[in-house]
Motif scaffolding. Structure first.
Motif, short mmCIF file in Angstrom:
data_model
loop_
_atom_site.label_atom_id
_atom_site.label_comp_id
_atom_site.label_asym_id
_atom_site.label_seq_id
_atom_site.Cartn_x
_atom_site.Cartn_y
_atom_site.Cartn_z
N TYR A 105 45.46 41.60 34.93
CA TYR A 105 46.62 41.96 35.74
C TYR A 105 46.42 41.44 37.16
O TYR A 105 45.29 41.38 37.64
N THR A 106 47.52 41.13 37.81
CA THR A 106 47.48 40.75 39.21
C THR A 106 48.62 41.47 39.92
O THR A 106 49.79 41.33 39.53
N TYR A 107 48.28 42.27 40.93
CA TYR A 107 49.27 43.02 41.69
C TYR A 107 48.93 42.99 43.16
O TYR A 107 47.75 42.99 43.54
N LYS A 108 49.98 43.02 43.97
CA LYS A 108 49.80 43.19 45.41
C LYS A 108 49.79 44.69 45.68
O LYS A 108 50.59 45.44 45.12
N LEU A 109 48.89 45.12 46.53
CA LEU A 109 48.75 46.53 46.89
C LEU A 109 49.59 46.79 48.13
O LEU A 109 49.33 46.24 49.20
N SER A 110 50.64 47.61 47.98
CA SER A 110 51.55 47.87 49.10
C SER A 110 51.83 49.36 49.23
O SER A 110 51.39 50.14 48.39
N GLY A 111 52.57 49.72 50.25
CA GLY A 111 52.96 51.12 50.42
C GLY A 111 54.02 51.49 49.39
O GLY A 111 54.66 50.61 48.79
N SER A 112 54.24 52.76 49.20
CA SER A 112 55.18 53.21 48.18
C SER A 112 56.60 52.73 48.47
O SER A 112 57.38 52.50 47.55
N THR A 113 56.94 52.52 49.73
CA THR A 113 58.27 52.05 50.10
C THR A 113 58.50 50.61 49.65
O THR A 113 59.59 50.25 49.23
N GLU A 114 57.46 49.80 49.71
CA GLU A 114 57.57 48.37 49.35
C GLU A 114 57.25 48.09 47.89
O GLU A 114 57.58 47.01 47.40
N SER A 115 56.57 48.99 47.22
CA SER A 115 56.07 48.68 45.88
C SER A 115 57.20 48.53 44.87
O SER A 115 58.21 49.20 44.93
N ASN A 116 57.00 47.60 43.97
CA ASN A 116 57.94 47.35 42.88
C ASN A 116 57.15 46.64 41.79
O ASN A 116 56.88 45.44 41.89
N ILE A 117 56.77 47.37 40.76
CA ILE A 117 55.91 46.82 39.73
C ILE A 117 56.54 45.61 39.05
O ILE A 117 55.84 44.69 38.64
N LEU A 118 57.86 45.59 38.95
CA LEU A 118 58.55 44.45 38.33
C LEU A 118 58.44 43.18 39.17
O LEU A 118 58.58 42.08 38.65
N GLU A 119 58.19 43.36 40.47
CA GLU A 119 58.02 42.22 41.37
C GLU A 119 56.54 41.98 41.70
O GLU A 119 56.21 41.21 42.59
N GLY A 120 55.65 42.69 40.99
CA GLY A 120 54.23 42.43 41.14
C GLY A 120 53.52 43.19 42.23
O GLY A 120 52.47 42.74 42.69
N SER A 121 54.06 44.32 42.66
CA SER A 121 53.35 45.11 43.66
C SER A 121 53.28 46.57 43.22
O SER A 121 54.21 47.10 42.63
#
Length: 161
Positions: A105-121
């Motif tokens: 898996y590859t994900y960007k680690l962001s705050g809950s406001t910015e996160s969107n698993i479908l967009e990879g974060s």
């Protein structure tokens, strides 16, 4: 009164929200006002689907404006350049492997406001995200899942964005 939760954002995320807010207030409000005006000119509003749709759109725009303003009111911007570069931290893109399935898996680690698993974060507050913070390449982290299971992931690599 309890203090509200801080909304953690990157500078990029802050700019994105500010741009969206500006577009909603300047452009979208004007567009929907024009739609409402045109629908009113068609006469009887009780059977006017265009009027109802425009009013619904107006309500959605105003709700999103209120939501963004609430987020921005209690925002904390993280300076990614000041974070530890030796371990995974906020704003990193992390590449990791499920120890059982060997799926990567590859994900960007962001705050809950910015996160969107479908967009990879994923959120730094999620079970996986919170365990990734502070981890290093080669380290294995174990997540206690809500269903009672345990999942282990090996950190393969991470990069700063």
């Amino acid at each position: 009164m309890a203090e509200e939760k801080k909304n953690i954002l990157t500078y990029e995320g802050l700019k994105k929200l500010e741009d969206e807010l500006s577009d909603l207030k300047v452009n979208r409000r004007r567009e929907v006002a024009q739609k409402i005006k045109e629908a009113r000119e068609q006469g009887d509003l009780s059977e006017n689907a265009e009027y109802d749709a425009a009013k619904d759109e107006q309500r959605d725009i105003e709700a999103r404006i209120a939501e963004i303003e609430k987020i921005l009111k209690n925002v904390e911007v993280i300076d990614e350049d000041s974070l530890d570069t030796e371990s995974v931290n906020f704003g990193c893109t992390v590449h990791f492997e499920d120890m059982e399935t060997k799926q990567e898996y590859t994900y960007k680690l962001s705050g809950s406001t910015e996160s969107n698993i479908l967009e990879g974060s994923i959120s730094n507050e999620s079970p996986v995200g919170s365990k990734l913070i502070g981890s290093k390449v080669g380290q294995v982290i174990t997540i206690d899942a809500p269903d009672g299971g345990k999942y282990s992931y090996k950190i393969l690599d991470f990069t700063r964005n």
